[in-house]
Design an enzyme around this catalytic site. Structure first.
Site, PDB file in Angstrom:
ATOM      1  N   GLU A 265       0.894  -1.174   0.000  1.00 27.21           N
ATOM      2  CA  GLU A 265       0.000   0.000   0.000  1.00 27.21           C
ATOM      3  C   GLU A 265       0.924   1.213   0.000  1.00 27.21           C
ATOM      4  O   GLU A 265       1.555   1.505   1.024  1.00 27.21           O
ATOM      5  CB  GLU A 265      -0.888   0.006   1.246  1.00 27.21           C
ATOM      6  CG  GLU A 265      -1.774  -1.210   1.399  1.00 27.21           C
ATOM      7  CD  GLU A 265      -2.919  -1.263   0.411  1.00 27.21           C
ATOM      8  OE1 GLU A 265      -3.225  -0.220  -0.202  1.00 27.21           O
ATOM      9  OE2 GLU A 265      -3.501  -2.345   0.235  1.00 27.21           O
ATOM     10  N   CYS A 300      -1.611   9.581   2.438  1.00 23.55           N
ATOM     11  CA  CYS A 300      -1.327   9.015   1.114  1.00 23.55           C
ATOM     12  C   CYS A 300      -2.364   9.459   0.099  1.00 23.55           C
ATOM     13  O   CYS A 300      -2.075   9.574  -1.079  1.00 23.55           O
ATOM     14  CB  CYS A 300      -1.291   7.495   1.202  1.00 23.55           C
ATOM     15  SG  CYS A 300      -2.757   6.815   1.998  1.00 23.55           S
ATOM     16  N   GLU A 399       5.247  12.871  -4.630  1.00 26.58           N
ATOM     17  CA  GLU A 399       4.467  12.948  -3.397  1.00 26.58           C
ATOM     18  C   GLU A 399       5.232  13.821  -2.398  1.00 26.58           C
ATOM     19  O   GLU A 399       6.362  13.507  -2.035  1.00 26.58           O
ATOM     20  CB  GLU A 399       4.278  11.542  -2.833  1.00 26.58           C
ATOM     21  CG  GLU A 399       3.334  11.500  -1.658  1.00 26.58           C
ATOM     22  CD  GLU A 399       3.186  10.100  -1.080  1.00 26.58           C
ATOM     23  OE1 GLU A 399       4.205   9.393  -0.954  1.00 26.58           O
ATOM     24  OE2 GLU A 399       2.055   9.719  -0.752  1.00 26.58           O
TER      25      GLU A 399
HETATM   26  P1  NAD Z   1       8.782   4.408   4.351  1.00 23.61           P
HETATM   27  O1  NAD Z   1       8.669   3.562   3.129  1.00 23.61           O
HETATM   28  O2  NAD Z   1       9.994   5.216   4.534  1.00 23.61           O
HETATM   29  O3  NAD Z   1       8.662   3.508   5.668  1.00 23.61           O
HETATM   30  C1  NAD Z   1       7.553   2.653   5.890  1.00 23.61           C
HETATM   31  C2  NAD Z   1       7.997   1.512   6.795  1.00 23.61           C
HETATM   32  O4  NAD Z   1       8.978   0.752   6.101  1.00 23.61           O
HETATM   33  C3  NAD Z   1       8.647   1.961   8.106  1.00 23.61           C
HETATM   34  O5  NAD Z   1       8.287   1.069   9.135  1.00 23.61           O
HETATM   35  C4  NAD Z   1      10.121   1.850   7.789  1.00 23.61           C
HETATM   36  O6  NAD Z   1      10.932   1.643   8.927  1.00 23.61           O
HETATM   37  C5  NAD Z   1      10.140   0.640   6.883  1.00 23.61           C
HETATM   38  N1  NAD Z   1      11.307   0.612   6.004  1.00 23.61           N
HETATM   39  C6  NAD Z   1      11.973   1.674   5.488  1.00 23.61           C
HETATM   40  N2  NAD Z   1      13.011   1.239   4.741  1.00 23.61           N
HETATM   41  C7  NAD Z   1      12.991  -0.112   4.787  1.00 23.61           C
HETATM   42  C8  NAD Z   1      13.813  -1.130   4.221  1.00 23.61           C
HETATM   43  N3  NAD Z   1      14.878  -0.832   3.482  1.00 23.61           N
HETATM   44  N4  NAD Z   1      13.497  -2.412   4.466  1.00 23.61           N
HETATM   45  C9  NAD Z   1      12.421  -2.733   5.220  1.00 23.61           C
HETATM   46  N5  NAD Z   1      11.619  -1.813   5.799  1.00 23.61           N
HETATM   47  C10 NAD Z   1      11.896  -0.514   5.569  1.00 23.61           C
HETATM   48  O7  NAD Z   1       7.465   5.291   4.376  1.00 23.61           O
HETATM   49  P2  NAD Z   1       7.049   6.385   5.453  1.00 23.61           P
HETATM   50  O8  NAD Z   1       7.823   7.624   5.182  1.00 23.61           O
HETATM   51  O9  NAD Z   1       7.082   5.789   6.799  1.00 23.61           O
HETATM   52  O10 NAD Z   1       5.502   6.606   5.093  1.00 23.61           O
HETATM   53  C11 NAD Z   1       5.053   7.498   4.146  1.00 23.61           C
HETATM   54  C12 NAD Z   1       4.615   6.762   2.896  1.00 23.61           C
HETATM   55  O11 NAD Z   1       3.565   5.838   3.216  1.00 23.61           O
HETATM   56  C13 NAD Z   1       4.015   7.705   1.871  1.00 23.61           C
HETATM   57  O12 NAD Z   1       4.536   7.376   0.611  1.00 23.61           O
HETATM   58  C14 NAD Z   1       2.530   7.403   1.933  1.00 23.61           C
HETATM   59  O13 NAD Z   1       1.828   7.690   0.761  1.00 23.61           O
HETATM   60  C15 NAD Z   1       2.525   5.945   2.245  1.00 23.61           C
HETATM   61  N6  NAD Z   1       1.238   5.524   2.790  1.00 23.61           N
HETATM   62  C16 NAD Z   1       0.404   4.759   2.009  1.00 23.61           C
HETATM   63  C17 NAD Z   1      -0.848   4.375   2.482  1.00 23.61           C
HETATM   64  C18 NAD Z   1      -1.764   3.501   1.660  1.00 23.61           C
HETATM   65  O14 NAD Z   1      -2.675   2.914   2.238  1.00 23.61           O
HETATM   66  N7  NAD Z   1      -1.564   3.391   0.347  1.00 23.61           N
HETATM   67  C19 NAD Z   1      -1.237   4.768   3.759  1.00 23.61           C
HETATM   68  C20 NAD Z   1      -0.358   5.540   4.541  1.00 23.61           C
HETATM   69  C21 NAD Z   1       0.879   5.911   4.038  1.00 23.61           C
END
Ligand code: NAD
Length: 498
Positions: A265, A300, A399
């Site tokens: 997601e 998001c 974004e």
């Molecule tokens: P992110 O991808 O940086 O991190 C998300 C999660 O992934 C965190 O727990 C992080 O620690 C983990 N992570 C980061 N790098 C990783 C790696 N190399 N290996 C494994 N895990 C890793 O995202 P964010 O900044 O926390 O969140 C914002 C993003 O989430 C935005 O792009 C937003 O649009 C999206 N989002 C999507 C939805 C949806 O339902 N489509 C809902 C909420 C947020």
């Protein structure tokens, strides 16, 4: 009248426990390492959070696997799982003030919304899947009379859930609800930027009677705990919510390990399309502001591309500009605050960088654009509107994940559809028209998982949530989410003639 709650006093008395939770027990990381977690509200130190690593993930997965294999949860009748999960949802609601305060201090959203939205939505999600699980039936295939083919859904086993910081409890609940109701065990890796509520949710599950080992939490960094979980050979599926960049990695991790199912997601750049035949432009402008600046724009599905017919673009921009100052950044612990703090300094720099990029590329900065409340020690940006934006500009393509939106003029319906769909994302979209044929026509043409017509606010656990294109795959929420955390099994039975 009851005395108003002083959230500052409550915050000062709050306990922060950042330790891992495995098999119902709190513990430090195997390495003994932790990291300091500061609040984006004012920079105060909240506490030390365990820096989970591969050894902790191994332990959590082993605990989840043991809980799954011995049937302490999956083996319980659905009606019993329902009862325990409903008790869990009740406990979440009973802990509303504490959970809301943890969420607000951790990631900066206004306390009024943590209380009114985040906690109740997380509880409702858990309760909804609990209620569903003893009402969904399996299938019998229409085969010949010499055989019986049973098609049943079985839990997958161990599910890894990796979630972001913008709605920490809700995003976790969207995975936990269907995964746990279906009988799986879960290892949750919350964001390092918002870890606290995850461990409390798991403690409340154990208090409700959900057996230890069914729901484990390993906080830590993405490239450490997150990577270890997504690469683990004994994890059957990953439910991921986060950026598209990290979503790509999830697919790689799966390919490099055991081909675990990956459900992503991801991000969005949602188009909000306003035609000149829509009479109530004031309501459309109020809706943009309310949806865009909610949660500091860290949503998001925020309407971050406002496509407006050229003949009404100036009028609409003026209406939106008049709405925008109604969302002044303020102290998230004050009950009336509409717009809180961005999650950390990195996010602040990112958002300010996009505002500068908009200026540099020639977009017109109509309102906002500045960092404010520096004296607080926190990270605040004014709600910001750009006009005269071209769809190819950086602020229209990427974004931003902050309170910044862009008004993009279009000439006719065909161009509106082309621009709306000209994005690597496809999470949500919206069409505003008083012409019923046009509204339906455009809604069908928009390539997005959810399309709103003449509104943007409706949302419910009963409908699926997810995206086309690089916004992800699979759907959270609704009964469809059970598809992600169950396997279909067919059992053929021969029936001999008498
Ligand atoms: P992110 O991808 O940086 O991190 C998300 C999660 O992934 C965190 O727990 C992080 O620690 C983990 N992570 C980061 N790098 C990783 C790696 N190399 N290996 C494994 N895990 C890793 O995202 P964010 O900044 O926390 O969140 C914002 C993003 O989430 C935005 O792009 C937003 O649009 C999206 N989002 C999507 C939805 C949806 O339902 N489509 C809902 C909420 C947020």
């Amino acid at each position: 009248m009851p005395a108003a709650v002083n959230w500052h006093d409550r915050a000062a008395a709050l306990a922060f426990d950042g330790r891992i939770l495995i098999n119902g027990q709190r513990r430090s990381s195997a390495s003994g390492e932790s990291f300091d977690k500061h609040s984006p509200i004012d920079g105060r130190l909240l506490g030390a959070v365990a820096r989970g690593g591969a050894a902790d993930v191994d332990d959590a997965v082993a605990s989840a696997r043991a809980a799954f294999d011995d049937g302490r949860w999956a083996g319980k009748p659905p009606a019993v799982r329902k009862r325990l999960m409903l008790r869990w949802a009740d406990k979440i609601l009973a802990a509303k003030d504490e959970l809301a305060l943890l969420e607000t201090l951790d990631m900066g959203k206004p306390i009024q919304y943590s209380l009114a939205v985040d906690v109740p939505s997380a509880a409702r999600c858990i309760a909804w899947y609990a209620e569903a699980v003893d009402k969904v039936y399996d299938e019998i295939a229409p085969t010949g009379s010499n055989a019986l083919a049973l098609i049943v859904r079985e839990p997958m086993g161990v599910v890894g859930a990796i979630v972001p910081w913008n709605y920490p409890m809700i995003m976790a609940a969207w995975k936990l609800g269907p995964a746990i109701a279906a009988g799986n065990s879960v290892v949750l890796k919350p964001s390092e930027k918002s870890p606290y509520t995850a461990m409390r949710l798991a403690e409340l599950a154990v208090e409700a009677g959900i057996p230890p080992g069914v729901f484990n939490v390993v906080p830590g960094y993405g490239h450490e705990a997150g990577e270890a979980l997504a690469l683990h050979m004994d994890v059957d599926a990953i439910g991921f919510t986060g950026s598209t960049r990290t979503g790509r990695r999830m697919l790689e991790y799966s390919g490099r390990s055991n081909l675990k199912r990956v459900y992503n997601e991801l991000g969005g750049k949602s188009a909000f399309v306003v035609f000149d035949d829509f009479a109530d432009l004031g309501r459309a402008a109020r809706t943009v502001a309310g949806s865009m600046f909610f949660n500091q724009g860290e949503s998001c599905n925020a309407p971050s591309r406002i496509l407006v017919h050229g003949s009404i673009a100036d009028e609409f921009t003026a209406l939106l500009a008049a709405e925008t100052p109604k969302y002044p950044p303020g102290d998230p612990l004050e009950p009336g605050t509409e717009l809180g703090a961005l999650v950390d300094e990195t996010q602040l720099r990112t958002v300010l960088g996009y505002i500068q990029a908009g200026r540099d590329e020639g977009a017109q900065l109509v309102v906002g654009g500045r960092q404010v409340r520096q004296d607080s020690g926190g990270f605040y940006v004014e709600p910001t509107v750009f006009a005269g934006v071209a769809n190819g500009m950086k602020i229209a393509r990427e974004e931003i994940f902050g309170p910044v939106t862009a008004v993009i003029p279009f000439a006719d319906e065909a161009e509106a559809i082309r621009l709306a769909n000209n994005s690597s994302y496809g999470l949500q979209a919206s069409v505003w028209s008083d012409n019923i044929n046009r509204a339906h026509r455009v809604a069908r043409a928009l390539r997005a998982g959810t399309v709103h017509v003449n509104q943007y606010d409706e949302d419910d656990i009963t409908v699926p949530f997810g995206g086309y294109k690089q916004s992800g795959n699979g759907r959270d929420k609704s009964l469809h989410a059970f598809d992600k955390y169950t396997e279909l099994k067919t059992t053929w039975v021969r029936i001999d003639k008498a």
